[in-house]
Design an enzyme around this catalytic site. Sequence first.
Site, short mmCIF file in Angstrom:
data_model
loop_
_atom_site.label_atom_id
_atom_site.label_comp_id
_atom_site.label_asym_id
_atom_site.label_seq_id
_atom_site.Cartn_x
_atom_site.Cartn_y
_atom_site.Cartn_z
CB THR A 134 44.02 40.75 47.56
OG1 THR A 134 44.45 41.99 48.48
CG2 THR A 134 45.25 40.48 47.69
N GLY A 135 43.09 43.51 46.03
CA GLY A 135 43.20 44.35 45.60
C GLY A 135 42.29 45.55 44.66
CB ILE A 136 40.89 48.73 43.37
CG1 ILE A 136 42.39 49.04 44.26
CG2 ILE A 136 40.35 49.22 42.46
CD1 ILE A 136 41.74 50.41 44.60
N GLY A 137 39.18 46.54 44.58
CA GLY A 137 38.00 45.55 43.93
C GLY A 137 36.79 46.35 42.47
CB THR A 147 41.27 41.36 50.78
OG1 THR A 147 40.85 42.60 50.61
CG2 THR A 147 40.60 40.52 50.55
N GLY A 167 33.14 45.99 47.16
CA GLY A 167 33.96 45.51 46.35
C GLY A 167 34.24 44.11 45.22
CG ASP A 168 37.88 42.63 45.18
OD1 ASP A 168 37.80 43.21 45.58
OD2 ASP A 168 38.45 41.33 44.88
N1 GLY Z 1 39.69 43.60 47.20
C1 GLY Z 1 38.60 44.91 48.08
C2 GLY Z 1 38.08 45.50 48.33
O1 GLY Z 1 37.77 46.04 46.67
O2 GLY Z 1 36.80 45.16 49.10
#
Ligand code: GLY
Length: 295
Positions: free
Chosen positions: A224-227, A174, A204-205
């Site tokens: 950035t990372g796991i949304g 991202t 996502g986030d």
């Molecule tokens: N950070 C990107 C997503 O999880 O969509």
Amino acid sequence: MKALVVHGGCDEGFLPDEEKRARLSGVRDAFQKGLLILKDMDSALDAVEHVIKDLENNPHFDAGVIGSFNNMIGEIEMDAAIMDSNESAGGVIRIRNIAHPISVARKVMEEMPHLLLCGKGAEIFARISGFREISPEEQHGNVDQREINKLPEEFRNFILEYTERLKEHKLFSTVGAVAIDSKGYIVAGTSTGGIAKAFPGRVGDSAIIGAGTFATFYGGSSATGIGEGIIRVGVTRKVVDMVENGTPIQEACSKVVDICSRRGFPCGVIALDRDGNAGISHNGHFMPTLSIKLD
Ligand code: GLY
């Protein structure tokens, strides 16, 4: 005083050196272009949009139609948001076939009474606003009809398998930027293709205000990372709120990333405070970033 900070995503897994070099050079090129705009035009908004557009054009980043990950059925669905220190914001969620989601997000911010547009509505808005479209054939996505057909009958097994498969996913790229111009105007923006092989429609986030993107007069931040984790923690809002309450920017970024580490998910964050100081922190393996403060 003006300042700019840019990131090209936080990876948790192994990346070959060649890919790291390509991402560093992509961030450097976009940063240089953004810096020129910030110097010449003195616009944090234009600088952030142009940095992110440049990264959306680069195949090494998970943003825009060229580099974004395909979802489970081979489509590219993108999210982007932009927010400024007047707390104006705009975003698009799960938009397809549009070259620059960040520019559509800016247009939503500037022209719409709404904050976020998703899916078909975002695409209609982009089209009537005259943004460049890319056909599905031009992007690398090819919808896999077999994957769509097998979803209903094997749904339960499929969800279990899908959940396990996502845990193996460790690569995130991202992109995001935060800038402040000499008028003290702070802008944060983020753009993404989400995570690889995601279930269609997964959000996502990045375009969620306060999760992947946030700005007030105290500061701006992009994540950035796991949304799913970033939304739960409210990463960028937490960083900016801590700065408002007197925490130095670097400490705020590090503390929020520590929270993410304790919850067990990868996260990277960049931020600027209203004095142009940058904070950068991540718990991954590699996150290309650049920052500058000009007096
Ligand atoms: N950070 C990107 C997503 O999880 O969509």
